[in-house]
Design a protein around this motif. Structure first.
Motif, PDB file in Angstrom:
ATOM      1  N   ALA A  91       0.926  -1.342  -0.222  1.00 18.12           N
ATOM      2  CA  ALA A  91      -0.241  -0.347   0.250  1.00 18.12           C
ATOM      3  C   ALA A  91       0.496   1.753  -0.051  1.00 18.12           C
ATOM      4  O   ALA A  91       0.571   2.548  -0.915  1.00 18.12           O
ATOM      5  CB  ALA A  91      -0.801   0.013   0.870  1.00 18.12           C
ATOM      6  N   PHE A 125      -2.538   1.586  -7.662  1.00 19.89           N
ATOM      7  CA  PHE A 125      -3.845   1.994  -6.431  1.00 19.89           C
ATOM      8  C   PHE A 125      -4.941   0.897  -6.270  1.00 19.89           C
ATOM      9  O   PHE A 125      -5.560   0.312  -5.174  1.00 19.89           O
ATOM     10  CB  PHE A 125      -5.096   3.258  -7.333  1.00 19.89           C
ATOM     11  N   THR A 148      -4.911  -1.575  -3.071  1.00 23.51           N
ATOM     12  CA  THR A 148      -5.952  -1.427  -1.907  1.00 23.51           C
ATOM     13  C   THR A 148      -6.811  -2.729  -2.344  1.00 23.51           C
ATOM     14  O   THR A 148      -7.251  -3.077  -0.290  1.00 23.51           O
ATOM     15  CB  THR A 148      -7.295  -0.229  -3.338  1.00 23.51           C
ATOM     16  N   ALA A 165      -7.372  -4.471   1.516  1.00 16.93           N
ATOM     17  CA  ALA A 165      -8.682  -5.686   1.912  1.00 16.93           C
ATOM     18  C   ALA A 165      -8.458  -6.794   2.321  1.00 16.93           C
ATOM     19  O   ALA A 165      -9.249  -7.002   3.050  1.00 16.93           O
ATOM     20  CB  ALA A 165      -9.594  -4.532   0.555  1.00 16.93           C
ATOM     21  N   ALA A 219      -8.583  -1.285   5.697  1.00 17.39           N
ATOM     22  CA  ALA A 219      -7.980  -0.659   5.121  1.00 17.39           C
ATOM     23  C   ALA A 219      -8.948   0.495   4.014  1.00 17.39           C
ATOM     24  O   ALA A 219      -8.064   1.195   4.542  1.00 17.39           O
ATOM     25  CB  ALA A 219      -8.596  -2.016   3.752  1.00 17.39           C
ATOM     26  N   LEU A 220      -9.751   1.102   5.132  1.00 16.23           N
ATOM     27  CA  LEU A 220     -10.756   2.002   4.721  1.00 16.23           C
ATOM     28  C   LEU A 220      -9.447   3.512   5.255  1.00 16.23           C
ATOM     29  O   LEU A 220      -9.577   4.187   5.282  1.00 16.23           O
ATOM     30  CB  LEU A 220     -11.769   2.122   4.769  1.00 16.23           C
ATOM     31  N   LEU A 231      -6.340   3.511   4.020  1.00 15.50           N
ATOM     32  CA  LEU A 231      -6.760   4.390   2.417  1.00 15.50           C
ATOM     33  C   LEU A 231      -6.968   6.214   3.316  1.00 15.50           C
ATOM     34  O   LEU A 231      -5.882   6.390   2.648  1.00 15.50           O
ATOM     35  CB  LEU A 231      -7.843   4.317   1.745  1.00 15.50           C
TER      36      LEU A 231
END
Length: 261
Positions: free
Chosen positions: A156, A192, A196, A200, A208-209, A212
């Motif tokens: 990431a 990206f 992501t 996740a 994960a959110l 991010l």
């Protein structure tokens, strides 16, 4: 059959370029890359990062199997990832801290960032980077959860680099970032998506959110600093961005995965 073969060949070439761009492993051709090849290959940076993280995770697992405490295993894992990358990103973080923190003018800041010597800001930045990452891994402790944390952090942290390169112009015409070029939209989108997806799968959608959002905020803050102070990004700025992203994802993992949660 030929178009499929050409696509596969391009994918393998891009993976080699990406791996050679962020590690010391000699996997790419020794011949100079064609114009735009490095920028195009940036989609594969998360894949290269995943492999770096996996290498560190293997060392952590072996150290744990040998009976070493989580703190010692974490230190060995971090040493391994720094070794395989040639401490490229750590160097970028230190140079960025010295340049943005120590110079008064744009020219002086860029001069400091090119200087191979390290200053007090750089030392403090490296201590914080290694300290926070070490603490996060030691807190997670479980070899399996450390594996998830390391592969997600390294993938990431590099997934946002193509977008950063695309949105923030190089600060000078002769640096590493300028020579690499601006990644095409397709490479930005694929990187990206890979980052992501890795987040996740490793940490779960909700975590994960969170990662991010933090990565995006860190990128915006660093981009603003770079544009205001030196007029754009450099290879050192990109290294600093990777390091900050790595730290943030490991901290998120430690917060949510500690104790197996």
């Amino acid at each position: 059959m030929m178009p499929r073969f050409d696509i596969l060949k391009d994918v393998v070439t891009d993976l080699g370029i990406a791996a050679s761009f962020v590690t010391i492993v000699p996997v790419a051709s020794p011949k100079p890359a064609a114009d735009g090849a490095v920028a195009r290959a940036t989609w594969a940076l998360p894949v290269a990062g995943l492999l770096v993280g996996l290498t560190g995770a293997v060392v952590y697992a072996v150290a744990s199997k040998l009976g070493l405490a989580p703190g010692m295993a974490a230190l060995l894992a971090l040493a391994t990832t720094a070794l395989i990358t040639g401490a490229l990103h750590e160097d970028g973080l230190a140079d960025t801290a010295d340049g943005l923190g120590g110079g008064r003018t744009r020219e002086r800041k860029l001069e400091i960032m090119r200087d191979s010597r390290i200053g007090s800001y750089g030392v403090c930045a490296l201590i914080l980077s290694f300290g926070l990452r070490w603490s996060a891994l030691a807190a997670i402790a479980s070899p399996w959860l450390v594996t998830l944390a390391l592969i997600s952090a390294h993938a990431a942290a590099r997934a946002g680099v193509p977008a950063f390169m695309s949105l923030v112009a190089p600060a000078r015409p002769d640096g590493l970032s300028a020579r690499a070029g601006s990644p095409p939209g397709r490479s930005v989108a694929i990187a990206f998506a890979l980052g992501t997806l890795t987040l996740a799968l490793a940490l779960g959608p909700a975590k994960a959110l969170v990662g991010l959002v933090l990565l995006s905020l860190a990128g915006l803050i660093l981009a603003r600093l770079a544009i205001r102070q030196i007029g754009g990004q450099t290879g050192d700025i990109l290294g600093a961005f990777e390091q900050v992203g790595e730290i943030l994802i490991l901290l998120v993992a430690a917060a949510f995965l500690h104790g197996g949660g």
